[in-house]
Scaffold this motif. Structure first.
Motif, PDB file in Angstrom:
ATOM      1  N   ARG A  94       0.833  -1.205   0.000  1.00 50.12           N
ATOM      2  CA  ARG A  94       0.000   0.000   0.000  1.00 50.12           C
ATOM      3  C   ARG A  94       0.871   1.260   0.000  1.00 50.12           C
ATOM      4  O   ARG A  94       0.594   2.209  -0.721  1.00 50.12           O
ATOM      5  CB  ARG A  94      -0.926   0.001   1.215  1.00 50.12           C
ATOM      6  CG  ARG A  94      -1.807   1.231   1.267  1.00 50.12           C
ATOM      7  CD  ARG A  94      -2.855   1.101   2.306  1.00 50.12           C
ATOM      8  NE  ARG A  94      -3.861   0.184   1.791  1.00 50.12           N
ATOM      9  CZ  ARG A  94      -4.971  -0.135   2.397  1.00 50.12           C
ATOM     10  NH1 ARG A  94      -5.238   0.369   3.568  1.00 50.12           N
ATOM     11  NH2 ARG A  94      -5.827  -0.955   1.855  1.00 50.12           N
ATOM     12  N   TYR A  98       1.050   4.060  -3.123  1.00 49.87           N
ATOM     13  CA  TYR A  98       0.859   5.507  -2.944  1.00 49.87           C
ATOM     14  C   TYR A  98       2.141   6.295  -3.161  1.00 49.87           C
ATOM     15  O   TYR A  98       2.134   7.512  -3.068  1.00 49.87           O
ATOM     16  CB  TYR A  98       0.303   5.799  -1.546  1.00 49.87           C
ATOM     17  CG  TYR A  98      -1.164   5.549  -1.432  1.00 49.87           C
ATOM     18  CD1 TYR A  98      -2.088   6.486  -1.888  1.00 49.87           C
ATOM     19  CD2 TYR A  98      -1.640   4.370  -0.884  1.00 49.87           C
ATOM     20  CE1 TYR A  98      -3.441   6.249  -1.794  1.00 49.87           C
ATOM     21  CE2 TYR A  98      -2.992   4.120  -0.784  1.00 49.87           C
ATOM     22  CZ  TYR A  98      -3.887   5.065  -1.242  1.00 49.87           C
ATOM     23  OH  TYR A  98      -5.233   4.832  -1.155  1.00 49.87           O
ATOM     24  N   ARG A 100       4.834   6.382  -1.297  1.00 49.79           N
ATOM     25  CA  ARG A 100       5.371   6.910  -0.050  1.00 49.79           C
ATOM     26  C   ARG A 100       6.355   5.911   0.541  1.00 49.79           C
ATOM     27  O   ARG A 100       6.274   4.714   0.305  1.00 49.79           O
ATOM     28  CB  ARG A 100       4.256   7.180   0.963  1.00 49.79           C
ATOM     29  CG  ARG A 100       3.262   8.194   0.479  1.00 49.79           C
ATOM     30  CD  ARG A 100       3.926   9.568   0.386  1.00 49.79           C
ATOM     31  NE  ARG A 100       3.079  10.515  -0.324  1.00 49.79           N
ATOM     32  CZ  ARG A 100       3.377  11.033  -1.494  1.00 49.79           C
ATOM     33  NH1 ARG A 100       4.479  10.693  -2.119  1.00 49.79           N
ATOM     34  NH2 ARG A 100       2.585  11.906  -2.053  1.00 49.79           N
ATOM     35  N   TYR A 106       2.542   8.627   4.468  1.00 43.35           N
ATOM     36  CA  TYR A 106       1.293   8.051   3.975  1.00 43.35           C
ATOM     37  C   TYR A 106       0.090   8.655   4.692  1.00 43.35           C
ATOM     38  O   TYR A 106      -0.873   9.081   4.062  1.00 43.35           O
ATOM     39  CB  TYR A 106       1.316   6.530   4.149  1.00 43.35           C
ATOM     40  CG  TYR A 106      -0.033   5.892   3.907  1.00 43.35           C
ATOM     41  CD1 TYR A 106      -0.530   5.762   2.615  1.00 43.35           C
ATOM     42  CD2 TYR A 106      -0.811   5.450   4.975  1.00 43.35           C
ATOM     43  CE1 TYR A 106      -1.776   5.192   2.393  1.00 43.35           C
ATOM     44  CE2 TYR A 106      -2.045   4.876   4.764  1.00 43.35           C
ATOM     45  CZ  TYR A 106      -2.526   4.752   3.466  1.00 43.35           C
ATOM     46  OH  TYR A 106      -3.760   4.198   3.258  1.00 43.35           O
ATOM     47  N   PHE A 107       0.116   8.681   6.030  1.00 43.85           N
ATOM     48  CA  PHE A 107      -1.025   9.219   6.782  1.00 43.85           C
ATOM     49  C   PHE A 107      -1.242  10.706   6.511  1.00 43.85           C
ATOM     50  O   PHE A 107      -2.377  11.167   6.412  1.00 43.85           O
ATOM     51  CB  PHE A 107      -0.860   8.983   8.277  1.00 43.85           C
ATOM     52  CG  PHE A 107      -1.211   7.585   8.702  1.00 43.85           C
ATOM     53  CD1 PHE A 107      -2.364   6.972   8.241  1.00 43.85           C
ATOM     54  CD2 PHE A 107      -0.397   6.886   9.556  1.00 43.85           C
ATOM     55  CE1 PHE A 107      -2.700   5.683   8.620  1.00 43.85           C
ATOM     56  CE2 PHE A 107      -0.721   5.598   9.957  1.00 43.85           C
ATOM     57  CZ  PHE A 107      -1.866   4.997   9.485  1.00 43.85           C
ATOM     58  N   ASP A 109      -0.586  12.352   3.771  1.00 48.48           N
ATOM     59  CA  ASP A 109      -1.205  12.501   2.450  1.00 48.48           C
ATOM     60  C   ASP A 109      -2.602  11.897   2.411  1.00 48.48           C
ATOM     61  O   ASP A 109      -3.510  12.450   1.788  1.00 48.48           O
ATOM     62  CB  ASP A 109      -0.324  11.856   1.383  1.00 48.48           C
ATOM     63  CG  ASP A 109       0.957  12.624   1.150  1.00 48.48           C
ATOM     64  OD1 ASP A 109       1.035  13.790   1.595  1.00 48.48           O
ATOM     65  OD2 ASP A 109       1.868  12.057   0.535  1.00 48.48           O
ATOM     66  N   ARG A 110      -2.783  10.781   3.071  1.00 54.60           N
ATOM     67  CA  ARG A 110      -4.078  10.089   3.045  1.00 54.60           C
ATOM     68  C   ARG A 110      -5.181  10.925   3.679  1.00 54.60           C
ATOM     69  O   ARG A 110      -6.298  10.981   3.207  1.00 54.60           O
ATOM     70  CB  ARG A 110      -3.940   8.744   3.785  1.00 54.60           C
ATOM     71  CG  ARG A 110      -5.227   8.003   4.020  1.00 54.60           C
ATOM     72  CD  ARG A 110      -5.725   7.354   2.743  1.00 54.60           C
ATOM     73  NE  ARG A 110      -6.826   6.475   2.988  1.00 54.60           N
ATOM     74  CZ  ARG A 110      -8.113   6.861   3.030  1.00 54.60           C
ATOM     75  NH1 ARG A 110      -8.432   8.108   2.863  1.00 54.60           N
ATOM     76  NH2 ARG A 110      -9.070   5.986   3.228  1.00 54.60           N
TER      77      ARG A 110
END
Length: 155
Positions: A94, A98, A100, A106-107, A109-110
């Motif tokens: 994952r 993305y 990352r 990740y968090f 951007d998410r």
């Protein structure tokens, strides 16, 4: 302390400084730094991740657990191995999809929240201070026992 020990410590320190400088010159982006520019073989990256996770804190902690509880302490490294499998096969793809390299990236951007990077950075800094302190304590105990130094000199 003998001259041989001093020479070995100095040679090892020079090797580390040379290796760091050589790596610094080859690093141009976060991808180069975090995942070796995606050019390193999988076994090298896996070994690096495992070596950075299985530190002195883990090593000495496991020895203590084995001493206290016996064979049942084998559940600790088995649990760690299972968590690595989950990270490699559930979280890793994952993050890669993305684009990352870290969970904080990740968090952030998410959830469209740059503040999460700051929170994760603070948590990481606090965690690293505790981790480094345990490694220094263990190193002090180890060097004190190996070479008969007092605890302060060993740390």
């Amino acid at each position: 302390m003998s001259n041989t020990v001093l020479f070995c410590v100095a040679a090892f320190a020079l090797l580390i400084v040379w290796s760091a400088w050589h790596g610094y010159r080859k690093t141009g982006s976060s991808a180069d730094f975090l995942v070796a520019g995606r050019a390193a073989p999988w076994w090298l990256i896996a070994g690096s991740l495992i070596a950075s996770t299985v530190s002195g804190a883990t090593f000495f902690g496991l020895i203590s657990s084995y001493h206290r509880t016996g064979f049942s302490a084998h559940w600790i490294p088995l649990g760690v191995a299972f968590s690595w499998l989950v990270i490699c096969f559930a979280v890793g793809p994952r993050l890669r999809r993305y684009g990352r390299f870290t969970i904080p990236e990740y968090f952030a951007d998410r959830f469209s929240s740059p503040g999460l990077r700051v929170v994760f950075a603070a948590v990481t800094v606090i965690w690293m201070v505790f981790l480094l302190s345990t490694v220094l304590v263990q190193g002090g105990l180890l060097f004190g026992e190996l070479w008969g130094w007092n605890y302060g000199t060993s740390v």
